[in-house]
Design a protein around this motif. Structure first.
Motif, short mmCIF file in Angstrom:
data_model
loop_
_atom_site.label_atom_id
_atom_site.label_comp_id
_atom_site.label_asym_id
_atom_site.label_seq_id
_atom_site.Cartn_x
_atom_site.Cartn_y
_atom_site.Cartn_z
N PHE B 144 0.84 -1.19 0.00
CA PHE B 144 0.00 0.00 0.00
C PHE B 144 0.88 1.25 0.00
O PHE B 144 0.80 2.09 0.89
CB PHE B 144 -0.94 -0.01 1.20
N ALA B 145 1.74 1.32 -1.00
CA ALA B 145 2.68 2.43 -1.07
C ALA B 145 2.77 2.99 -2.48
O ALA B 145 2.55 2.29 -3.46
CB ALA B 145 4.06 1.95 -0.62
N GLN B 146 3.10 4.27 -2.53
CA GLN B 146 3.39 4.91 -3.81
C GLN B 146 4.91 4.98 -3.91
O GLN B 146 5.57 5.56 -3.05
CB GLN B 146 2.78 6.31 -3.84
N VAL B 147 5.42 4.34 -4.95
CA VAL B 147 6.87 4.12 -5.01
C VAL B 147 7.40 4.49 -6.39
O VAL B 147 7.12 3.80 -7.36
CB VAL B 147 7.20 2.63 -4.73
N PRO B 148 8.18 5.55 -6.52
CA PRO B 148 8.81 5.84 -7.82
C PRO B 148 9.91 4.82 -8.09
O PRO B 148 10.60 4.40 -7.16
CB PRO B 148 9.38 7.24 -7.63
N ILE B 149 10.07 4.45 -9.34
CA ILE B 149 10.98 3.34 -9.62
C ILE B 149 12.43 3.68 -9.28
O ILE B 149 13.18 2.82 -8.81
CB ILE B 149 10.83 2.87 -11.09
N GLY B 150 12.82 4.94 -9.47
CA GLY B 150 14.19 5.32 -9.12
C GLY B 150 14.44 5.15 -7.63
O GLY B 150 15.49 4.63 -7.21
N GLY B 151 13.48 5.58 -6.82
CA GLY B 151 13.61 5.44 -5.38
C GLY B 151 13.59 3.98 -4.96
O GLY B 151 14.29 3.57 -4.02
N LEU B 152 12.80 3.18 -5.66
CA LEU B 152 12.73 1.75 -5.35
C LEU B 152 14.08 1.07 -5.59
O LEU B 152 14.56 0.31 -4.73
CB LEU B 152 11.64 1.09 -6.22
N ILE B 153 14.68 1.37 -6.73
CA ILE B 153 15.98 0.77 -7.03
C ILE B 153 17.03 1.21 -6.01
O ILE B 153 17.81 0.39 -5.51
CB ILE B 153 16.41 1.13 -8.47
N ALA B 154 17.01 2.50 -5.69
CA ALA B 154 17.97 3.00 -4.69
C ALA B 154 17.77 2.33 -3.34
O ALA B 154 18.73 1.95 -2.66
CB ALA B 154 17.82 4.52 -4.56
N ALA B 155 16.51 2.14 -2.96
CA ALA B 155 16.21 1.50 -1.68
C ALA B 155 16.69 0.05 -1.66
O ALA B 155 17.27 -0.42 -0.67
CB ALA B 155 14.70 1.56 -1.40
N LEU B 156 16.44 -0.64 -2.75
CA LEU B 156 16.87 -2.04 -2.83
C LEU B 156 18.39 -2.14 -2.76
O LEU B 156 18.94 -2.99 -2.05
CB LEU B 156 16.35 -2.68 -4.12
N GLU B 157 19.05 -1.29 -3.52
CA GLU B 157 20.52 -1.35 -3.56
C GLU B 157 21.11 -1.09 -2.17
O GLU B 157 22.15 -1.63 -1.82
CB GLU B 157 21.06 -0.34 -4.58
N ALA B 158 20.42 -0.25 -1.40
CA ALA B 158 20.93 0.09 -0.07
C ALA B 158 20.29 -0.77 1.03
O ALA B 158 20.50 -0.52 2.21
CB ALA B 158 20.65 1.57 0.22
N ARG B 159 19.50 -1.77 0.61
CA ARG B 159 18.74 -2.60 1.57
C ARG B 159 17.95 -1.71 2.55
O ARG B 159 17.91 -1.96 3.74
CB ARG B 159 19.67 -3.55 2.34
N PHE B 160 17.36 -0.66 2.01
CA PHE B 160 16.53 0.26 2.78
C PHE B 160 17.29 0.85 3.97
O PHE B 160 16.72 1.05 5.04
CB PHE B 160 15.25 -0.44 3.25
N ALA B 161 18.55 1.13 3.77
CA ALA B 161 19.37 1.63 4.88
C ALA B 161 18.84 2.96 5.43
O ALA B 161 19.01 3.25 6.62
CB ALA B 161 20.82 1.80 4.41
N ALA B 162 18.24 3.77 4.55
CA ALA B 162 17.75 5.08 5.01
C ALA B 162 16.38 4.98 5.67
O ALA B 162 15.76 6.00 5.96
CB ALA B 162 17.70 6.05 3.82
#
Lengths: 84, 315
Positions: B144-162
């Motif tokens: 149930f989230a609005q997720v831009p693809i660029g942010g999604l890729i960044a989150a995955l690459e960082a394992r959601f570190a932020a």
């Protein structure tokens, strides 16, 4: 009281508190989806409450396998090494 | 839409042959309503040019190629589920209408199980609502989230570190719903909690716990066995093939995952159809997108996901 019954008694307490329904009663064969007020958001809160209460740490695939109350009981018994 | 009605006149209208096979087969299947002529011809290109009536095409060729006769019957699943039918080498729809139905067998997988097999990556919450409609209550961080693809890729690459309770912000949308915002990745999470019900600090505390658990589970899922993730390109963001390839590559860096990319239908790609773009990437087509349950195209989602699941099973 058997350990299964002890675990169910605690689950009833937690489900009643988190789902906000003091009339909830649980049997091992009950499906999650048949419990009034149960949804994915509440399930997360229930898992966290169960982990805290029983001192256990669940894995994703175990949680995906939870369908009936009996599955929750089995999960707790599998993890917990001390009496309730 | 359905398989019933005057087939001869409908076939003439769309320019297909009217020659028919054994009358009993046609009668039994016509009465079942499980053969959807237009649906079948749209998905099986050979059916329109084989010289056979499309139902005869299905009964002699189509089912052996794994095709289903319509959205309400899943041939490949039926054969996989019922070994005795597969061993008999009988067209599965014939078996179902003559025997399987009265024996209590299923024509397709239970829908909650079907939708349990997919995990949403956003871009919006429509697929999460579709899962709920079909009785699937999966626990997904991005359901149930609005997720831009660029942010999604960044989150995955960082394992959601932020992602931590301290970095989550609380906002209220134009419908007075509290939303949790994760600025680092441009993500926005629904809470289903509305202004006035609780104070913002309590929302942050509760959602921080809930999302924190879902983050933990999501990372376990990424590190675990193969999953099929769904990313929907809606009016909010038209993702490019390049960014989708990058998303898949990022998912594959964790495990043997697959990606179903869902976009708007085109003239050559009807709604509900699924195109394989690679070993691990499929593209599905929707007639429309809507997060309003009254407007959501549930039947098309069902067709699309059934087709995607069938293709996954055949790999």
């Amino acid at each position: 009281m058997t350990r299964e019954r002890e675990v169910i008694a605690v689950l009833v307490e937690l489900f009643r508190e988190i789902l906000g329904d003091p009339a909830i009663d649980l049997r091992p064969e009950d499906k999650e989806s048949d419990i009034p007020g149960f949804d994915s958001g509440k399930k997360v809160l229930l898992i966290l409450a169960v982990e805290e209460r029983f001192g256990i740490y669940t894995q994703s695939e175990e949680v995906d396998g939870l369908c009936r109350v009996g599955d929750w009981v089995a999960l707790v018994l599998r993890h917990s090494t001390t009496a309730v | 839409m359905s398989g019933g009605g005057d087939w001869r006149s409908r076939l003439r209208v769309i320019g297909l042959p009217v020659r028919r096979g054994p009358a009993r087969n046609h009668r039994d299947i016509e009465q079942s309503g499980l053969f959807d002529l237009e649906w079948y011809v749209a998905r099986v290109p050979d059916a329109g040019s084989s010289g056979l009536h499309p139902l005869d095409h299905y009964l002699t060729i189509g089912w052996k190629q794994g095709h289903s006769p319509g959205p309400l019957f899943d041939s490949a699943w039926y054969l996989h589920r019922y070994n005795d039918v597969a061993a008999a080498q009988l067209a599965p729809l014939i078996h179902y209408v003559r025997h399987g139905r009265s024996e209590g067998r299923l024509a397709r997988p239970p829908l909650d199980a079907l939708f349990d097999g997919f995990q949403s990556l956003g871009g919006n919450c429509e697929f999460g609502l579709v899962q709920r409609h079909f009785g699937s209550e999966t626990l997904g961080l991005l359901r149930f989230a609005q997720v831009p693809i660029g942010g999604l890729i960044a989150a995955l690459e960082a394992r959601f570190a932020a992602f931590s309770p301290e970095t989550l912000q609380v906002e209220v949308d134009d419908k007075d719903e509290y939303q949790i915002v994760l600025p680092a990745y441009g993500m926005r999470f629904h809470t289903d909690v509305y202004l006035g019900a609780v104070v913002a600090d309590r929302v942050r505390e509760n959602e921080g716990k809930r999302l924190g658990y879902l983050k933990r589970k999501f990372l376990q899922d990424l590190d675990g066995s193969a999953k099929t993730f769904v990313y929907t390109s809606t009016w909010i963001e038209k993702s490019s093939r390049k960014s989708i390839d990058q998303l898949l590559e990022t998912l594959r860096s964790f495990g043997k995952h697959r990606l179903l990319w869902v976009t708007e239908a085109r003239a050559d790609r009807p709604a509900g159809s699924v195109e394989r773009l690679g070993h691990h990437l499929m593209r599905g087509y929707m007639d429309r997108f809507s997060v309003d349950p009254a407007q959501c195209s549930f039947a098309t989602w069902q067709t699309l996901c059934s087709e995607a699941a069938r293709r996954l099973d055949s790999v």
